[in-house]
Scaffold this motif. Structure first.
Motif, PDB file in Angstrom:
ATOM      1  N   GLN A  36       0.814  -1.213   0.000  1.00 29.45           N
ATOM      2  CA  GLN A  36       0.000   0.000   0.000  1.00 29.45           C
ATOM      3  C   GLN A  36       0.847   1.261   0.000  1.00 29.45           C
ATOM      4  O   GLN A  36       0.354   2.335  -0.353  1.00 29.45           O
ATOM      5  CB  GLN A  36      -0.950   0.006   1.209  1.00 29.45           C
ATOM      6  CG  GLN A  36      -2.094  -0.991   1.115  1.00 29.45           C
ATOM      7  CD  GLN A  36      -1.688  -2.380   1.577  1.00 29.45           C
ATOM      8  OE1 GLN A  36      -0.505  -2.649   1.803  1.00 29.45           O
ATOM      9  NE2 GLN A  36      -2.666  -3.257   1.726  1.00 29.45           N
ATOM     10  N   GLU A  37       2.120   1.171   0.412  1.00 31.47           N
ATOM     11  CA  GLU A  37       3.011   2.328   0.378  1.00 31.47           C
ATOM     12  C   GLU A  37       3.683   2.479  -0.985  1.00 31.47           C
ATOM     13  O   GLU A  37       3.932   3.598  -1.439  1.00 31.47           O
ATOM     14  CB  GLU A  37       4.090   2.191   1.462  1.00 31.47           C
ATOM     15  CG  GLU A  37       3.576   2.287   2.877  1.00 31.47           C
ATOM     16  CD  GLU A  37       4.696   2.158   3.894  1.00 31.47           C
ATOM     17  OE1 GLU A  37       5.888   2.137   3.470  1.00 31.47           O
ATOM     18  OE2 GLU A  37       4.406   2.048   5.089  1.00 31.47           O
ATOM     19  N   ILE A  38       3.965   1.357  -1.624  1.00 26.65           N
ATOM     20  CA  ILE A  38       4.728   1.376  -2.868  1.00 26.65           C
ATOM     21  C   ILE A  38       3.897   1.855  -4.049  1.00 26.65           C
ATOM     22  O   ILE A  38       4.344   2.683  -4.856  1.00 26.65           O
ATOM     23  CB  ILE A  38       5.277  -0.033  -3.169  1.00 26.65           C
ATOM     24  CG1 ILE A  38       6.246  -0.454  -2.065  1.00 26.65           C
ATOM     25  CG2 ILE A  38       5.977  -0.072  -4.520  1.00 26.65           C
ATOM     26  CD1 ILE A  38       6.607  -1.910  -2.121  1.00 26.65           C
ATOM     27  N   ALA A  83     -10.108  -2.292  -4.666  1.00 25.22           N
ATOM     28  CA  ALA A  83      -9.816  -3.684  -4.307  1.00 25.22           C
ATOM     29  C   ALA A  83      -8.423  -3.859  -3.714  1.00 25.22           C
ATOM     30  O   ALA A  83      -8.090  -4.953  -3.254  1.00 25.22           O
ATOM     31  CB  ALA A  83      -9.951  -4.573  -5.543  1.00 25.22           C
ATOM     32  N   LEU A  84      -7.602  -2.782  -3.722  1.00 25.25           N
ATOM     33  CA  LEU A  84      -6.231  -2.881  -3.226  1.00 25.25           C
ATOM     34  C   LEU A  84      -6.214  -3.330  -1.769  1.00 25.25           C
ATOM     35  O   LEU A  84      -6.822  -2.720  -0.899  1.00 25.25           O
ATOM     36  CB  LEU A  84      -5.537  -1.519  -3.350  1.00 25.25           C
ATOM     37  CG  LEU A  84      -4.055  -1.451  -2.948  1.00 25.25           C
ATOM     38  CD1 LEU A  84      -3.240  -2.402  -3.808  1.00 25.25           C
ATOM     39  CD2 LEU A  84      -3.534  -0.022  -3.087  1.00 25.25           C
ATOM     40  N   ALA A 176      -7.357   8.351  -7.366  1.00 23.52           N
ATOM     41  CA  ALA A 176      -8.030   7.284  -6.628  1.00 23.52           C
ATOM     42  C   ALA A 176      -7.300   6.965  -5.323  1.00 23.52           C
ATOM     43  O   ALA A 176      -7.925   6.795  -4.269  1.00 23.52           O
ATOM     44  CB  ALA A 176      -8.128   6.027  -7.498  1.00 23.52           C
ATOM     45  N   HIS A 177      -5.976   6.895  -5.376  1.00 22.23           N
ATOM     46  CA  HIS A 177      -5.204   6.601  -4.167  1.00 22.23           C
ATOM     47  C   HIS A 177      -5.365   7.720  -3.138  1.00 22.23           C
ATOM     48  O   HIS A 177      -5.413   7.472  -1.925  1.00 22.23           O
ATOM     49  CB  HIS A 177      -3.723   6.420  -4.519  1.00 22.23           C
ATOM     50  CG  HIS A 177      -3.461   5.216  -5.347  1.00 22.23           C
ATOM     51  ND1 HIS A 177      -2.424   5.140  -6.254  1.00 22.23           N
ATOM     52  CD2 HIS A 177      -4.112   4.022  -5.438  1.00 22.23           C
ATOM     53  CE1 HIS A 177      -2.442   3.963  -6.848  1.00 22.23           C
ATOM     54  NE2 HIS A 177      -3.453   3.276  -6.373  1.00 22.23           N
ATOM     55  N   GLU A 186       4.854  10.716   3.915  1.00 19.62           N
ATOM     56  CA  GLU A 186       6.017   9.856   3.689  1.00 19.62           C
ATOM     57  C   GLU A 186       6.157   9.517   2.203  1.00 19.62           C
ATOM     58  O   GLU A 186       7.270   9.444   1.675  1.00 19.62           O
ATOM     59  CB  GLU A 186       5.887   8.570   4.508  1.00 19.62           C
ATOM     60  CG  GLU A 186       7.077   7.626   4.381  1.00 19.62           C
ATOM     61  CD  GLU A 186       8.383   8.258   4.834  1.00 19.62           C
ATOM     62  OE1 GLU A 186       9.434   7.907   4.256  1.00 19.62           O
ATOM     63  OE2 GLU A 186       8.352   9.102   5.757  1.00 19.62           O
ATOM     64  N   THR A 187       5.023   9.319   1.519  1.00 20.09           N
ATOM     65  CA  THR A 187       5.049   9.053   0.078  1.00 20.09           C
ATOM     66  C   THR A 187       5.660  10.231  -0.668  1.00 20.09           C
ATOM     67  O   THR A 187       6.514  10.051  -1.551  1.00 20.09           O
ATOM     68  CB  THR A 187       3.624   8.803  -0.441  1.00 20.09           C
ATOM     69  OG1 THR A 187       3.054   7.695   0.244  1.00 20.09           O
ATOM     70  CG2 THR A 187       3.640   8.504  -1.942  1.00 20.09           C
TER      71      THR A 187
END
Length: 237
Positions: A36-38, A83-84, A176-177, A186-187
């Motif tokens: 989920q971070e990548i 769906a992630l 969407a993210h 952090e991202t």
């Protein structure tokens, strides 16, 4: 250090082939970082590179080649992002690898492969598949590359079409993210930290691309399409 080397190599391949950044970087980075971070981070890098390369190839870009892809990709992206973390990845990765391997073998080994051409009417269907894979696995490349390859166009037209499609998809992936709370401070810090590394790798890949002929480039596309699928498949084990 490890992350920087992965991003540099993936960006070099993207600069050379016009795709495969996510499919090469995500499986390797996920060995040390949560998925989920990548995915959101790679979407930011992807959008940046796609925008730059589309500008470089703007004279060869034709909207008609990618319009259908974009129309189909938008709902697919939001379905994939939703769906992630909940959709089972392993069966999808195995299926993706089998489909891509079969396609690449057919393109390379069949003497009749080049006679098969798709019309732009197929764009929405391939776009829906690409959007879903992009939102879920940050891997929109295979359906897009297969579709654009089957249009049977020159290398500059092919690469510019890839960038136009991926740039639009990356924008909606990022949106969407963000809506689902996956874009964090952090991202953004990681994006700024590794951006010079990514841009350097992309520039070197683009420089090598300019030395390739049409036939060599199309063969390279199928090679990296297979390798990117293999990299994604290996994450199953």
């Amino acid at each position: 250090m490890w992350e920087g080397l992965i991003l540099f190599f993936a960006a070099f391949v993207h600069g050379l082939a016009g795709f495969a950044f996510a499919l090469l970087s995500v499986p390797l980075l996920s060995l040390r970082h949560p998925f989920q971070e990548i995915v959101p981070l790679i979407a930011l890098f992807g959008a940046t590179m796609n925008a730059i390369m589309l500008w470089l190839l703007r004279k060869n870009f034709h909207l008609r080649a990618v319009a259908g892809l974009v129309v189909g990709a938008i709902p697919g992206i939001f379905l994939g992002a939703r769906a992630l973390g909940t959709f089972p990845e392993k069966p999808l990765r195995v299926l993706l690898f089998l489909v891509i391997s079969t396609y690449c073998a057919w393109e390379v080994l069949s003497p009749r492969a080049t006679r098969v051409r798709l019309s732009a009417a197929w764009g929405p269907l391939f776009g829906l598949a690409a959007g879903f894979l992009g939102g879920l696995l940050m891997a929109p490349g295979p359906p897009v590359v297969i579709y654009v390859s089957l249009l049977r166009i020159g290398k500059d037209e092919l690469k510019s079409a890839l960038q136009g499609a991926f740039l639009t998809m990356a924008f909606f992936m990022i949106l969407a993210h963000g809506l689902y709370g996956l874009l964090t401070q952090e991202t953004l810090r990681s994006y700024l930290l590794y951006l010079p590394v990514v841009l350097t790798g992309m520039a070197l890949g683009q420089a090598l691309y300019l030395r390739l002929g049409d036939r060599s480039y199309h063969r390279l596309v199928h090679l990296f399409l297979f390798l990117s699928a293999l990299a994604s498949f290996l994450k199953v084990f």
